[in-house]
Design a protein around this motif. Structure first.
Motif, PDB file in Angstrom:
ATOM      1  N   ARG A   1      42.263  40.661  44.802  1.00 16.78           N
ATOM      2  CA  ARG A   1      41.770  41.999  45.132  1.00 16.78           C
ATOM      3  C   ARG A   1      41.241  42.017  46.566  1.00 16.78           C
TER       4      ARG A   1
ATOM      5  N   SER B   1      42.549  39.252  40.102  1.00 17.68           N
ATOM      6  CA  SER B   1      42.841  40.177  39.022  1.00 17.68           C
ATOM      7  C   SER B   1      43.115  39.408  37.737  1.00 17.68           C
TER       8      SER B   1
ATOM      9  N   ASP C   1      48.274  42.671  31.245  1.00 18.47           N
ATOM     10  CA  ASP C   1      46.827  42.540  31.425  1.00 18.47           C
ATOM     11  C   ASP C   1      46.204  42.207  30.070  1.00 18.47           C
TER      12      ASP C   1
END
Length: 160
Positions: A69, A75, A93
């Motif tokens: 990031r 992330s 994710d």
């Protein structure tokens, strides 16, 4: 019945299929991660699909990375790519394990045309990018108010 999406990398080493209730490529993301890892026009377009339906011809051809990031943190999202040609294929994710997000540009199945676009992370847009914003499009400096699923439902694009 969900829409089947077939996708592949540029060199053809990786082919995959996945089922999607949210196949409309409506959201253009201008964040630094998306545009630097999977974009050509200054933005990236991801769509949604059901993780449990993901089928891949050769998992050994895949690499994954966790993007950094702007603040230097990593992330949680896993970005999968072909180790032969580098094509970014999808994002997973673990915070939303039921979803996988294919990059729209690697989908070989004809996708529905969006009735309007949502432009997100415009605050991160490079100065050289001139967005094509239509009369009905929505623009956000960060995340939009509606989730991917909510947008599809609100715009009559949900595939049951």
């Amino acid at each position: 019945m969900p829409m089947t999406l077939d996708g592949s990398c540029q060199c053809g080493a990786v082919r995959f299929s996945v089922e999607s209730h949210t196949p409309v490529p409506y959201q253009r993301c201008y964040c630094s991660i998306c545009r630097k890892s999977a974009a050509g026009g200054g933005y990236s377009v991801n769509i949604g699909a059901v993780t449990d339906t993901l089928s891949v011809n050769d998992w050994d051809q895949l690499g994954l990375f966790h993007a950094t990031r702007d603040d230097g943190s990593h992330s949680e999202a896993e970005r999968y790519f072909c180790t032969s040609c580098g094509s970014q294929l999808w994002l997973f994710d673990p915070r939303w394990p039921e979803l996988v997000h294919p990059v729209a540009s690697v989908i070989d199945t004809p996708l529905p045309v969006p009735p309007k676009l949502t432009h997100i992370f415009m605050a991160d847009k490079p100065h050289w990018v001139t967005p094509e914003i239509g009369a009905w499009d929505e623009v956000f400096d960060a995340y939009p108010e509606l989730s991917l699923a909510d947008w599809h439902e609100a715009n009559g694009c949900w595939v049951a």
